[in-house]
Design a protein around this motif. Structure first.
Motif, short mmCIF file in Angstrom:
data_model
loop_
_atom_site.label_atom_id
_atom_site.label_comp_id
_atom_site.label_asym_id
_atom_site.label_seq_id
_atom_site.Cartn_x
_atom_site.Cartn_y
_atom_site.Cartn_z
N PHE A 68 0.81 -1.21 0.00
CA PHE A 68 0.00 0.00 0.00
C PHE A 68 0.85 1.27 0.00
O PHE A 68 0.31 2.36 0.09
CB PHE A 68 -0.92 0.02 1.22
N GLN A 69 2.16 1.10 -0.07
CA GLN A 69 3.02 2.27 0.03
C GLN A 69 2.76 3.27 -1.10
O GLN A 69 2.60 4.46 -0.88
CB GLN A 69 4.49 1.86 0.01
N GLY A 70 2.71 2.74 -2.34
CA GLY A 70 2.46 3.63 -3.47
C GLY A 70 1.10 4.30 -3.37
O GLY A 70 0.96 5.50 -3.66
N PHE A 71 0.10 3.52 -2.94
CA PHE A 71 -1.26 4.07 -2.81
C PHE A 71 -1.30 5.15 -1.74
O PHE A 71 -1.90 6.22 -1.94
CB PHE A 71 -2.23 2.95 -2.47
N PHE B 156 -1.85 10.70 0.04
CA PHE B 156 -1.49 11.87 0.85
C PHE B 156 -1.03 13.03 -0.02
O PHE B 156 -1.29 14.19 0.31
CB PHE B 156 -0.41 11.49 1.86
N VAL B 157 -0.34 12.73 -1.13
CA VAL B 157 0.04 13.81 -2.04
C VAL B 157 -1.21 14.46 -2.63
O VAL B 157 -1.31 15.69 -2.71
CB VAL B 157 0.96 13.27 -3.15
N CYS C 129 -2.52 18.28 -2.09
CA CYS C 129 -2.84 19.14 -3.23
C CYS C 129 -4.26 19.67 -3.15
O CYS C 129 -4.52 20.85 -3.43
CB CYS C 129 -2.64 18.37 -4.54
N ILE C 130 -5.19 18.80 -2.74
CA ILE C 130 -6.60 19.22 -2.63
C ILE C 130 -6.74 20.29 -1.55
O ILE C 130 -7.44 21.29 -1.73
CB ILE C 130 -7.49 18.00 -2.32
N VAL C 131 -6.06 20.08 -0.41
CA VAL C 131 -6.14 21.07 0.68
C VAL C 131 -5.58 22.41 0.23
O VAL C 131 -6.17 23.48 0.49
CB VAL C 131 -5.39 20.55 1.92
N ILE C 132 -4.43 22.36 -0.48
CA ILE C 132 -3.83 23.61 -0.96
C ILE C 132 -4.76 24.30 -1.95
O ILE C 132 -4.96 25.53 -1.90
CB ILE C 132 -2.47 23.32 -1.61
#
Length: 455
Positions: A235-238, A243-244, A248-251
């Motif tokens: 699940f690391q890539g997911f 989180f990226v 981005c959505i929060v920004i």
């Protein structure tokens, strides 16, 4: 090439020239390998030196060996190491000088010494597998290695074989097609390592959660297994992508909120009307203060904006209650008392400013002094600064006005007073409404009702 009257002999010699690795006395591509087990003394020669009469110097990892110690002993081109331990592994370089055609040269060879601990037990020991579980992808090829070590010089490799679940590997599904076992062979006669492999051209579901045993058929009947399983989900890539994306959505949301904060707040007020303003004991939504001359009059532009434009939009269209001195005060009432009472009953203080060239000065206006004291000190009423004309120089303004402008800025009117600009949905009025209390959506009273209430 050598020839005579009857024969011609041609000999080819391959010459390879190596450059030393950076910071080293040898080239990694020209190393000689020597493997041995750890024992009290081991010896090896400098490979290959034909002339044993040369004065040979020895180095370990490019550091000269101490020839006076009891650890190392060299005779001609042979080096012996006493009290051998695992730390004696390394790169051993022998170096000698020789002369050719009156010139001196240096020749060197480097040997990579690899040591391995001897097997203490006399019975065979399974090195691999180690009763372990091996994750492997579905459909991928796989090679399992059974590696056995024995101190017996004539150890029979035929007694090493693979089984599964206490059955012969020959009974396994797909044997000789998808699953192939190799013949046992000696991997290292010196160390008595024997190997037999079990190869899968592709791993299938049937291979998972099944134990494959490496067995040694002797009096000890030792065995060890390896079990295949599907790899755990990664699940690391997911998580990284999640989180990226979240950041981005929060920004983006923060940027959009900053850009459309006024519209968002006004929209939320429209769908969720607030009743807090009705319970604060205030009667007016805003007290309007604007500069007047000593005769109590204002410029034509200022008068139009305060007495016509503000009431038209804020009172008639937005249902706000405004107090404008000269319009809403009771005739005969003391001016100071009227101003103080009106400001006390107001939720906001709107200060309308014109250009300094108009000649009006706020610092001599007692209305301004009362309003500022009430707003900033006594009741902390929120103040809204409005410019109906662009003011480039605030140096002549009172300190209280400068302070408010620095803290929260101003709302500036641009252009003429046209009908199109009297809509509450324009940018100017949105900024005013944003700073005003929430609208109560009540019908405003006409001037007669207001006057009758006061009388």
């Amino acid at each position: 090439m050598a020839k005579n009257s009857s024969n011609c002999i041609q000999i080819l010699v391959k010459l390879e020239v190596f450059k030393h690795d950076d910071g080293l006395c040898y080239s990694s591509s020209s190393l000689y390998s020597f493997r041995d087990v750890i024992r009290p003394t081991i010896s090896f020669s400098c490979p290959p030196f034909d002339d044993k009469s040369r004065d040979i110097k020895w180095f370990k990892d490019c550091t000269p060996l101490d020839s006076k110690s009891n650890k190392y002993f060299s005779v001609e081109n042979v080096l012996s190491i006493n009290n051998v331990t695992q730390q004696d592994e390394g790169k051993y370089t022998c170096e000698a000088s020789f002369h050719y055609n009156g010139a001196s040269y240096t020749i060197s060879r480097t040997l990579n010494l690899v040591l391995r601990a001897p097997v203490i037990t006399s019975s065979p020991a399974i090195i691999r597998p180690t009763n372990n579980i091996l994750p492997v992808d579905l459909g991928s090829p796989l090679s399992l290695v059974c590696e056995v070590q024995s101190k017996k010089k004539f150890f029979d490799v035929e007694i090493i074989y693979w089984t599964f679940d206490n059955q012969s590997i020959e009974m396994y599904d797909g044997f000789d097609e998808r699953v192939i076992t190799g013949a046992p062979y000696k991997k290292s006669p010196v160390e008595e390592l024997s190997v037999v492999e079990l190869n899968f051209t592709e791993v299938k579901e049937i291979d998972y959660n099944r134990k494959f045993f490496c067995k040694v058929d002797n009096e000890a009947n030792i065995k060890a297994f390896v079990m295949l399983k599907q790899p755990d989900p990664n699940f690391q890539g997911f998580l990284i992508a999640f989180f990226v994306s979240l950041v981005c959505i929060v920004i983006i949301l923060l940027i959009l909120f900053k850009m459309f904060k006024v519209d968002i707040v006004l929209f939320c007020r429209s769908i969720c009307p607030s009743k807090a303003s009705l319970k604060d004991g205030k009667f007016y939504d805003a007290y309007i203060m604007y500069p007047k001359d000593t005769k109590g009059t204002s410029s034509s532009t200022m008068g139009v904006f305060v007495l016509k434009v503000l009431p038209e939009v804020l009172e008639r269209q937005c249902s706000y209650r405004l107090f404008i001195f000269g319009r809403d005060d009771i005739p005969g009432q003391a001016t100071v008392d009227a101003i103080d009472e009106a400001i006390t009953k107001s939720r906001r203080l709107i200060i309308v400013l014109g250009n300094n060239s108009s000649g009006y000065r706020l610092e001599n206006n007692f209305e301004q002094q009362i309003a500022m004291y009430d707003a900033l000190i006594r009741h902390k009423t929120k103040v809204i600064l409005v410019e109906i004309e662009k003011i480039s120089d605030y140096s002549n303004m009172p300190e209280s006005i400068k302070y408010i402008k620095q803290k929260q800025g101003v709302v500036r009117w641009k252009g003429e007073f046209t009908e199109a600009k009297l809509s509450p949905k324009t940018k100017f009025w949105k900024n005013i409404r944003y700073r005003m209390p929430p609208e109560q959506h009540q019908l405003s009273k006409d001037s007669n009702d207001r006057m009758s209430e006061k009388l």
